[in-house]
Design a protein around this motif. Structure first.
Motif, mmCIF file in Angstrom:
data_model
loop_
_atom_site.group_PDB
_atom_site.id
_atom_site.type_symbol
_atom_site.label_atom_id
_atom_site.label_comp_id
_atom_site.label_asym_id
_atom_site.label_seq_id
_atom_site.Cartn_x
_atom_site.Cartn_y
_atom_site.Cartn_z
ATOM 1 N N SER A 39 -6.618 52.088 65.508
ATOM 2 C CA SER A 39 -7.350 52.780 65.343
ATOM 3 C C SER A 39 -6.951 52.106 67.313
ATOM 4 N N ARG A 40 -7.363 52.824 67.949
ATOM 5 C CA ARG A 40 -7.313 52.432 69.762
ATOM 6 C C ARG A 40 -7.506 51.169 70.201
ATOM 7 N N ALA A 41 -8.194 50.323 69.124
ATOM 8 C CA ALA A 41 -8.458 48.914 69.506
ATOM 9 C C ALA A 41 -7.079 48.331 69.118
ATOM 10 N N ARG A 42 -6.611 48.897 68.126
ATOM 11 C CA ARG A 42 -5.431 48.110 67.514
ATOM 12 C C ARG A 42 -3.970 47.607 68.520
ATOM 13 N N ALA A 44 -5.280 48.653 71.871
ATOM 14 C CA ALA A 44 -5.680 47.197 73.178
ATOM 15 C C ALA A 44 -5.075 45.987 72.665
#
Length: 71
Positions: A39-42, A44
């Motif tokens: 994910s994009r959160a990972r 980040a």
């Protein structure tokens, strides 16, 4: 040794260093996330980590190389 240059060298073992490399290449975090299969959160979280794990760093750098090759 030129200490002023050494202070400007970006260390690719830090999350900040990885982010700087990504930005210097003009690659978006969503592209790194897609190539890493995360994910994009990972992405980040990796970039926010002081010292990401070796596995995360290697996958991130592989994704950067892949994204740079797509251009």
């Amino acid at each position: 040794m030129n200490t002023s240059r050494d202070r400007l060298t970006i260390d690719a073992t830090t999350g900040f260093g990885l982010k700087v490399r990504r930005l210097a290449l003009g690659i978006q975090a969503r592209d790194v996330a897609r190539l890493m299969g995360v994910s994009r959160a990972r992405v980040a979280a990796i970039e926010a980590a002081r010292y990401p794990t070796r596995a995360a760093r290697e996958r991130y750098l592989d994704a950067l190389r892949g994204a740079a090759g797509d251009r």
